[in-house]
Design a protein around this motif. Structure first.
Motif, mmCIF file in Angstrom:
data_model
loop_
_atom_site.group_PDB
_atom_site.id
_atom_site.type_symbol
_atom_site.label_atom_id
_atom_site.label_comp_id
_atom_site.label_asym_id
_atom_site.label_seq_id
_atom_site.Cartn_x
_atom_site.Cartn_y
_atom_site.Cartn_z
ATOM 1 N N ILE A 69 0.838 -1.201 0.000
ATOM 2 C CA ILE A 69 0.000 0.000 0.000
ATOM 3 C C ILE A 69 0.870 1.248 0.000
ATOM 4 C CG2 ILE A 69 -1.616 1.357 1.396
ATOM 5 C CD1 ILE A 69 -2.872 -1.265 2.316
ATOM 6 N N ILE A 70 1.864 1.265 0.870
ATOM 7 C CA ILE A 70 2.747 2.438 0.973
ATOM 8 C C ILE A 70 3.547 2.631 -0.307
ATOM 9 C CG2 ILE A 70 4.702 3.404 2.226
ATOM 10 C CD1 ILE A 70 3.643 1.892 4.714
ATOM 11 N N ALA A 71 4.120 1.538 -0.835
ATOM 12 C CA ALA A 71 4.984 1.637 -2.013
ATOM 13 C C ALA A 71 4.189 2.044 -3.255
ATOM 14 C CB ALA A 71 5.696 0.301 -2.245
ATOM 15 N N ILE A 72 3.033 1.406 -3.481
ATOM 16 C CA ILE A 72 2.237 1.731 -4.663
ATOM 17 C C ILE A 72 1.714 3.162 -4.589
ATOM 18 C CG2 ILE A 72 0.132 1.194 -5.933
ATOM 19 C CD1 ILE A 72 2.282 -0.824 -6.425
ATOM 20 N N MET A 73 1.355 3.621 -3.389
ATOM 21 C CA MET A 73 0.875 4.992 -3.259
ATOM 22 C C MET A 73 1.988 5.985 -3.605
ATOM 23 S SD MET A 73 -1.725 6.869 -2.722
ATOM 24 C CE MET A 73 -2.902 5.734 -1.987
ATOM 25 N N PRO A 79 6.761 -5.061 -2.675
ATOM 26 C CA PRO A 79 6.243 -6.207 -1.906
ATOM 27 C C PRO A 79 4.729 -6.219 -1.879
ATOM 28 C CG PRO A 79 7.079 -4.502 -0.438
ATOM 29 C CD PRO A 79 7.455 -4.083 -1.825
ATOM 30 N N GLY A 80 4.180 -7.407 -1.663
ATOM 31 C CA GLY A 80 2.738 -7.531 -1.543
ATOM 32 C C GLY A 80 2.109 -8.184 -2.754
ATOM 33 N N PRO A 81 0.797 -8.422 -2.711
ATOM 34 C CA PRO A 81 0.103 -9.090 -3.807
ATOM 35 C C PRO A 81 0.113 -8.247 -5.081
ATOM 36 C CG PRO A 81 -1.258 -9.016 -1.813
ATOM 37 C CD PRO A 81 -0.104 -8.108 -1.588
ATOM 38 N N LEU A 82 0.109 -8.920 -6.224
ATOM 39 C CA LEU A 82 0.076 -8.219 -7.500
ATOM 40 C C LEU A 82 -1.233 -7.464 -7.696
ATOM 41 C CD1 LEU A 82 1.653 -10.916 -9.846
ATOM 42 C CD2 LEU A 82 2.776 -8.992 -8.729
ATOM 43 N N ILE A 83 -2.293 -7.914 -7.021
ATOM 44 C CA ILE A 83 -3.583 -7.248 -7.151
ATOM 45 C C ILE A 83 -3.531 -5.828 -6.580
ATOM 46 C CG2 ILE A 83 -4.678 -7.867 -4.947
ATOM 47 C CD1 ILE A 83 -6.289 -8.251 -8.408
ATOM 48 N N MET A 84 -2.431 -5.466 -5.913
ATOM 49 C CA MET A 84 -2.243 -4.090 -5.454
ATOM 50 C C MET A 84 -2.241 -3.105 -6.612
ATOM 51 S SD MET A 84 -2.180 -3.924 -2.183
ATOM 52 C CE MET A 84 -1.842 -2.178 -2.253
ATOM 53 N N VAL A 85 -2.080 -3.595 -7.837
ATOM 54 C CA VAL A 85 -2.163 -2.716 -9.000
ATOM 55 C C VAL A 85 -3.519 -2.014 -9.056
ATOM 56 C CG1 VAL A 85 -3.020 -4.507 -10.572
ATOM 57 C CG2 VAL A 85 -1.750 -2.571 -11.488
ATOM 58 N N LEU A 86 -4.547 -2.593 -8.437
ATOM 59 C CA LEU A 86 -5.862 -1.955 -8.436
ATOM 60 C C LEU A 86 -5.830 -0.640 -7.669
ATOM 61 C CD1 LEU A 86 -8.294 -4.980 -7.981
ATOM 62 C CD2 LEU A 86 -7.329 -3.999 -10.074
ATOM 63 N N GLN A 87 -4.932 -0.507 -6.700
ATOM 64 C CA GLN A 87 -4.792 0.773 -6.005
ATOM 65 C C GLN A 87 -4.329 1.850 -6.972
ATOM 66 O OE1 GLN A 87 -3.071 1.275 -1.877
ATOM 67 N NE2 GLN A 87 -1.427 2.251 -3.018
ATOM 68 N N PHE A 88 -3.405 1.496 -7.859
ATOM 69 C CA PHE A 88 -2.937 2.440 -8.884
ATOM 70 C C PHE A 88 -4.082 2.846 -9.801
ATOM 71 C CE2 PHE A 88 -1.477 2.739 -13.339
ATOM 72 C CZ PHE A 88 -0.739 3.911 -13.268
ATOM 73 N N VAL A 89 -4.916 1.883 -10.204
ATOM 74 C CA VAL A 89 -6.051 2.192 -11.078
ATOM 75 C C VAL A 89 -7.014 3.142 -10.375
ATOM 76 C CG1 VAL A 89 -7.986 1.235 -12.379
ATOM 77 C CG2 VAL A 89 -5.825 -0.023 -12.264
ATOM 78 N N GLY A 90 -7.335 2.853 -9.108
ATOM 79 C CA GLY A 90 -8.217 3.738 -8.355
ATOM 80 C C GLY A 90 -7.625 5.129 -8.183
ATOM 81 N N PHE A 91 -6.310 5.191 -7.963
ATOM 82 C CA PHE A 91 -5.631 6.481 -7.811
ATOM 83 C C PHE A 91 -5.777 7.305 -9.085
ATOM 84 C CE2 PHE A 91 -2.154 9.413 -8.223
ATOM 85 C CZ PHE A 91 -1.890 9.869 -6.947
ATOM 86 N N MET A 92 -5.447 6.700 -10.233
ATOM 87 C CA MET A 92 -5.475 7.452 -11.490
ATOM 88 C C MET A 92 -6.907 7.856 -11.862
ATOM 89 S SD MET A 92 -2.351 7.823 -12.163
ATOM 90 C CE MET A 92 -2.617 8.699 -13.712
ATOM 91 N N ALA A 93 -7.879 7.002 -11.544
ATOM 92 C CA ALA A 93 -9.267 7.334 -11.850
ATOM 93 C C ALA A 93 -9.690 8.607 -11.131
ATOM 94 C CB ALA A 93 -10.168 6.169 -11.459
#
Length: 465
Positions: free
Chosen positions: A108-112, A310-324
């Motif tokens: 969460i921290i890294a993707i954000m 680190p963390g699950p690959l599904i964390m990419v959804l956080q990036f999608v939500g961020f950009m949206a």
């Protein structure tokens, strides 16, 4: 009261199943697991197996694999759910929340942080070049996932046929992903129930010698099914998951970007069988074509972020939500909106994961060795191979070609590449990444680093814009 009796009771209070591991010690171990959770689900599960089964001997091989089999049947990231399951076995609900929460916290921290950088500087040539290189490696990684899972899952002609049917259904006929998974699960369930050997998992419980373990194989009280407790668990976690969704829809309407994020990713949380790869093609299609949240190449950029953190690959959804939300902030500043959108996507993605474990695990604990469940798992895993192959081809087309054209003939439809739009450097980098991982057995992270560096070098040399 004697000191011995007092110490024993203190130990029981800390450790509800009398295994002697305190919450504090478990916290340190789960934090270590989270810090090492690179490399996708296979690597993450391997790390947990090494630490929990071989090193700490908290849980037996058979019980670990039984929990893993259940988590693979669930929608959502199996590695995070496996951590939640073992944490729950060890320390009830607080242990499950701690283990599952810590598993995703670094991601969460890294993707954000990476989403902020991407949103602010993603169009800068240097950053674009870095992600240009990342995309080549991501294509190789997805292809490697097809091969790795296929070798494990496709043990006979029936399972190979299921994989092929799933690929044809989703690629050529645009069949809904949940329908494919449901159909495969039903085929496997009834095949396993009938005792057909093609749908058995090969005796996972006998893959290794059982270790002496702290949990033992008996059922503790909290791991036994209880209808009243199940109803309370369902009510609590459904409320935690869906209350924010309903509140956003009632306050802002279904057309608001935050409502769309909450609804869309809540739906994804219920159909992400087989891990991130299996559903990302559908997410990418919806995010790009239906909602307009992303450009086609940006989904690959987000997956590159998730692969390198680190963390699950599904964390990419956080990036999608961020950009949206960043691109449709309303009255908020874009970065504040993006941050809230990313966290909202993460919440509605992972809150159901805790529901599936805390509600279902007690019933799964009493179903060890059930043939019908094993058959469903075998069939779903086979179908997921076909779905991931679809994802690999989708990524390949959008990585190597600058343009695609829709092709339709009767019920058959798909995006065909425009051959004149091939990007030579993207083709060469993708081929190099595939050779590095398949031929020379170079790991994921070194390959990602090398292709990212190559993208920067190409940009500095003026070969790419």
């Amino acid at each position: 009261m004697s000191k011995t009796v007092q110490t024993s009771r203190e130990s029981d209070a800390q450790s509800p199943t009398n295994h002697g591991v305190s919450l504090g010690e478990a916290f340190r171990v789960w934090l270590r697991v989270a810090a090492l959770s690179f490399g996708g689900p296979a690597g993450q599960i391997a790390v947990m197996h090494r630490i929990l089964v071989e090193e700490k001997r908290w849980i037996s091989e058979g019980r670990f694999l039984h929990a893993l089999n259940y988590c693979m049947l669930l929608p959502g990231p199996e590695a995070q759910q496996l951590a939640t399951y073992v944490g729950w076995l060890m320390h009830r609900t607080p242990g499950g929340i701690m283990a599952g929460g810590l598993f995703i916290l670094p991601g969460i921290i890294a993707i954000m942080a990476l989403s902020w950088i991407y949103a602010l500087y993603g169009q800068v040539g240097f950053v674009s070049a870095l992600f240009f290189g990342l995309k080549a490696a991501v294509l190789a990684i997805v292809l490697e996932a097809v091969v790795r899972i296929g070798r494990r899952a496709l043990k006979n002609r029936i399972l190979i046929g299921l994989a092929a049917a799933a690929f044809v259904a989703i690629f050529f006929f645009d069949a809904p992903f949940p329908l494919i998974i449901l159909a495969a699960g039903l085929v496997g369930f009834f095949g396993g129930r009938a005792g057909l050997p093609q749908f058995q998992l090969g005796g996972h419980g006998n893959l290794a010698q059982e270790h002496d373990n702290l949990l033992g194989d008996e059922l503790s009280d909290h791991a036994k099914p209880n209808t009243g407790r199940s109803l309370r668990v369902a009510a609590l976690w459904l409320a935690l998951w869906l209350t924010p969704v309903l509140a956003l829809v009632l306050l802002f309407g279904q057309g608001d970007v935050f409502s769309q994020i909450a609804i869309f990713f809540s739906k994804m949380a219920m159909v992400t069988f087989g891990g991130a790869y299996a559903v990302l093609a559908y997410v990418a299609q919806q995010a790009v074509e239906t909602y307009g949240w992303l450009q086609p190449g940006e989904m690959l950029d987000g997956l590159g972020m998730a692969e390198t953190t680190p963390g699950p690959l599904i964390m990419v959804l956080q990036f999608v939500g961020f950009m949206a939300a960043f691109r449709d902030p309303g009255s908020l500043s874009p970065l504040v909106a993006g941050t809230l959108g990313g966290l909202l996507a993460t919440w509605v993605t992972f809150a159901p994961c805790f529901l599936w474990i805390f509600l279902g695990a007690p019933y799964i604990e009493v179903l060890r060795g059930n043939q019908a469940l094993s058959g469903a798992l075998s069939a779903i895993t086979a179908a997921v191979v076909g779905v991931i192959l679809n994802l690999a081809i989708w990524f390949g087309i959008h990585t190597i070609f600058g343009e695609v054209a829709p092709f339709a003939w009767g019920p058959v439809s798909f995006d065909a590449p425009v051959w004149g739009s091939v990007n030579l450097w993207a083709l060469l980098l993708s081929a190099a990444a595939i050779a590095a991982m398949f031929q020379f057995k170079i790991g994921m992270l070194p390959t990602l680093a090398a292709t990212s560096l190559a993208g920067i070098v190409l940009y500095m040399a003026g070969a790419i814009a």
